[in-house]
Design a protein around this motif. Sequence first.
Motif, PDB file in Angstrom:
ATOM      1  N   SER A  63     -24.256  68.413  28.166  1.00  0.00           N
ATOM      2  CA  SER A  63     -24.512  67.833  29.482  1.00  0.00           C
ATOM      3  C   SER A  63     -25.685  66.879  29.366  1.00  0.00           C
ATOM      4  CB  SER A  63     -24.830  68.934  30.501  1.00  0.00           C
ATOM      5  OG  SER A  63     -25.040  68.380  31.788  1.00  0.00           O
ATOM      6  N   VAL A  64     -25.806  66.009  30.345  1.00  0.00           N
ATOM      7  CA  VAL A  64     -26.923  65.067  30.391  1.00  0.00           C
ATOM      8  C   VAL A  64     -27.593  65.177  31.749  1.00  0.00           C
ATOM      9  CG1 VAL A  64     -27.648  62.665  30.169  1.00  0.00           C
ATOM     10  CG2 VAL A  64     -25.691  63.484  28.860  1.00  0.00           C
ATOM     11  N   VAL A  65     -28.912  65.328  31.735  1.00  0.00           N
ATOM     12  CA  VAL A  65     -29.727  65.315  32.950  1.00  0.00           C
ATOM     13  C   VAL A  65     -30.442  63.972  32.991  1.00  0.00           C
ATOM     14  CG1 VAL A  65     -31.661  66.371  34.170  1.00  0.00           C
ATOM     15  CG2 VAL A  65     -30.049  67.810  32.908  1.00  0.00           C
ATOM     16  N   TYR A  66     -30.426  63.323  34.148  1.00  0.00           N
ATOM     17  CA  TYR A  66     -31.073  62.017  34.296  1.00  0.00           C
ATOM     18  C   TYR A  66     -32.294  62.152  35.193  1.00  0.00           C
ATOM     19  CZ  TYR A  66     -26.444  60.728  32.660  1.00  0.00           C
ATOM     20  OH  TYR A  66     -25.290  60.650  31.937  1.00  0.00           O
ATOM     21  N   VAL A  67     -33.407  61.577  34.746  1.00  0.00           N
ATOM     22  CA  VAL A  67     -34.672  61.697  35.481  1.00  0.00           C
ATOM     23  C   VAL A  67     -35.312  60.320  35.623  1.00  0.00           C
ATOM     24  CG1 VAL A  67     -36.972  62.720  35.515  1.00  0.00           C
ATOM     25  CG2 VAL A  67     -35.053  64.026  34.571  1.00  0.00           C
ATOM     26  N   ALA A  71     -30.971  64.015  38.474  1.00  0.00           N
ATOM     27  CA  ALA A  71     -29.526  64.057  38.673  1.00  0.00           C
ATOM     28  C   ALA A  71     -28.959  65.081  37.692  1.00  0.00           C
ATOM     29  CB  ALA A  71     -28.904  62.685  38.435  1.00  0.00           C
ATOM     30  N   LEU A  72     -28.297  66.114  38.228  1.00  0.00           N
ATOM     31  CA  LEU A  72     -27.783  67.210  37.419  1.00  0.00           C
ATOM     32  C   LEU A  72     -26.324  67.472  37.767  1.00  0.00           C
ATOM     33  CD1 LEU A  72     -30.650  68.267  39.057  1.00  0.00           C
ATOM     34  CD2 LEU A  72     -30.713  69.652  37.002  1.00  0.00           C
ATOM     35  N   GLU A  73     -25.537  67.883  36.781  1.00  0.00           N
ATOM     36  CA  GLU A  73     -24.137  68.202  37.044  1.00  0.00           C
ATOM     37  C   GLU A  73     -24.051  69.322  38.071  1.00  0.00           C
ATOM     38  OE1 GLU A  73     -20.990  68.251  34.072  1.00  0.00           O
ATOM     39  OE2 GLU A  73     -22.514  67.765  32.569  1.00  0.00           O
ATOM     40  N   ARG A 118     -23.015  62.614  44.241  1.00  0.00           N
ATOM     41  CA  ARG A 118     -22.166  61.448  43.993  1.00  0.00           C
ATOM     42  C   ARG A 118     -21.516  61.590  42.626  1.00  0.00           C
ATOM     43  NH1 ARG A 118     -24.088  57.239  40.689  1.00  0.00           N
ATOM     44  NH2 ARG A 118     -26.265  57.415  40.012  1.00  0.00           N
ATOM     45  N   LEU A 119     -20.487  60.801  42.407  1.00  0.00           N
ATOM     46  CA  LEU A 119     -19.769  60.842  41.142  1.00  0.00           C
ATOM     47  C   LEU A 119     -20.556  60.074  40.088  1.00  0.00           C
ATOM     48  CD1 LEU A 119     -17.016  62.112  40.358  1.00  0.00           C
ATOM     49  CD2 LEU A 119     -16.055  59.812  40.480  1.00  0.00           C
ATOM     50  N   ARG A 120     -20.728  60.705  38.934  1.00  0.00           N
ATOM     51  CA  ARG A 120     -21.416  60.061  37.823  1.00  0.00           C
ATOM     52  C   ARG A 120     -20.792  60.574  36.532  1.00  0.00           C
ATOM     53  NH1 ARG A 120     -27.881  59.014  37.369  1.00  0.00           N
ATOM     54  NH2 ARG A 120     -27.834  57.750  35.477  1.00  0.00           N
ATOM     55  N   TYR A 141     -22.465  64.842  40.511  1.00  0.00           N
ATOM     56  CA  TYR A 141     -23.866  65.073  40.148  1.00  0.00           C
ATOM     57  C   TYR A 141     -24.690  65.286  41.413  1.00  0.00           C
ATOM     58  CZ  TYR A 141     -24.416  64.312  35.098  1.00  0.00           C
ATOM     59  OH  TYR A 141     -24.407  64.462  33.733  1.00  0.00           O
ATOM     60  N   VAL A 142     -25.586  66.267  41.378  1.00  0.00           N
ATOM     61  CA  VAL A 142     -26.526  66.511  42.463  1.00  0.00           C
ATOM     62  C   VAL A 142     -27.800  65.720  42.197  1.00  0.00           C
ATOM     63  CG1 VAL A 142     -27.891  68.230  43.701  1.00  0.00           C
ATOM     64  CG2 VAL A 142     -25.646  68.845  42.792  1.00  0.00           C
ATOM     65  N   THR A 143     -28.318  65.052  43.197  1.00  0.00           N
ATOM     66  CA  THR A 143     -29.611  64.385  43.079  1.00  0.00           C
ATOM     67  C   THR A 143     -30.635  65.146  43.904  1.00  0.00           C
ATOM     68  OG1 THR A 143     -28.645  62.194  42.724  1.00  0.00           O
ATOM     69  CG2 THR A 143     -30.923  62.271  43.496  1.00  0.00           C
TER      70      THR A 143
END
Length: 395
Positions: free
Chosen positions: A30-34, A49-51, A123-125, A130-132
């Motif tokens: 998985s990838v987490v975006y910060v 942003a997390l799955e 939103r879709l990512r 993905y939850v923000t």
Amino acid sequence: MNLRRCLALGLATAALVFSAVSAAAHGFSSVVYVTMTAPEPGVVRTELALEYDLLVYSAASESQDGALYDDGIAAWDSGDFEAQAAAIDQHAVPVLAYVTQRFVVATDDGDCSPRPVGGASVRLRDGVPYVTLVLDHTCPQADAHTLTSTLFGDSEGFVRDTKTIVTYDLDHRSGSAALDGANPSFSTQQSNLQRFGEFFWLGMEHLIGGLDHVLFLLAIIAGSRRLREIVLAATAFTLAHSVTFILAATGLVHVSARIIEPVIALSIAAVAGWHLWQIRAHGLHAAELPGAGAFRLDRAGWVRLAVVFGFGLVHGLGFASALGIDEPWSWQLLWSLLVFNLGLEVVQLGIIAVVFPLLALLRHRSQKAGLWVTGLLAAGVSVMGLVWFVQRLAG
């Protein structure tokens, strides 16, 4: 045993062997975006942003909150992003407890104090919800901050090798960083060399861990009859995926992972199947390379090169999806992406340097044995590509 019977046996054997392998090469990670900024002195704002499904599983497991799991999965099944965000907000206490225990912003004087800003959004990512979440971290005044992320760690058992991709504009510096289980922290004072080193290793790990890209490369090697062919094919693949990788990762081009992933799987089967078709059409002569023409390639060689280039464009989109960076263009980001790409190429060249000479030696000793081995390899890769294609189409 004739060549066709050998290939048929190879197909059956490959189906059994590769069935033990995961059908989704990227699905285990998985990838987490910060995104980190400083809206005011003493405050660090982080947008995470997390799955969605992983966050529900992990937070519910950590808190032993059955209601969070039931409500979260019901919202997931509905496919309604607003319902999913509402489920996260309804169970904000266990969700935030999970996130803030594993996502820490600190200074030399200690950890910063986090608080939520607004509610969750979904939103879709990368083809999945993905939850923000937005958090403000109150910190002592400092010239540098350290971020540590152990979100979705291997020990939880849901995914492995989670990456955290960070972009920041903080402490009079801006840039990007890549975190994982082996390197879970970074400081805004880190040097460019340290930051680029992280992206270089991330690129290497991604190609090694991305079984579909490795199999595509093996398919190219199996079908290359001479060194010049593998050099040309590898160059075409590198140029193609470098172009789309940069365009996609910088947000100039976007294609849904729901399209990319099945096409990548199909590309594996197609390139491997090309070699099988040549064996079927020409038998032992499939290994022969004409001496005329540019680069001494025949028509089949040039067509195959074009196919590799075309599918390389798609693989570049897949590499970019692994990072998921869609920030505005910047030289800092560009250099990070180029270093990531360099890590990919080092592993690719390493695989070619090991596998191709072995196959060349085998062909030199026995043309028939070499053709059987490359045929079996291509058959196995082709079967796996088709299995992945069907499974990815099915979601």
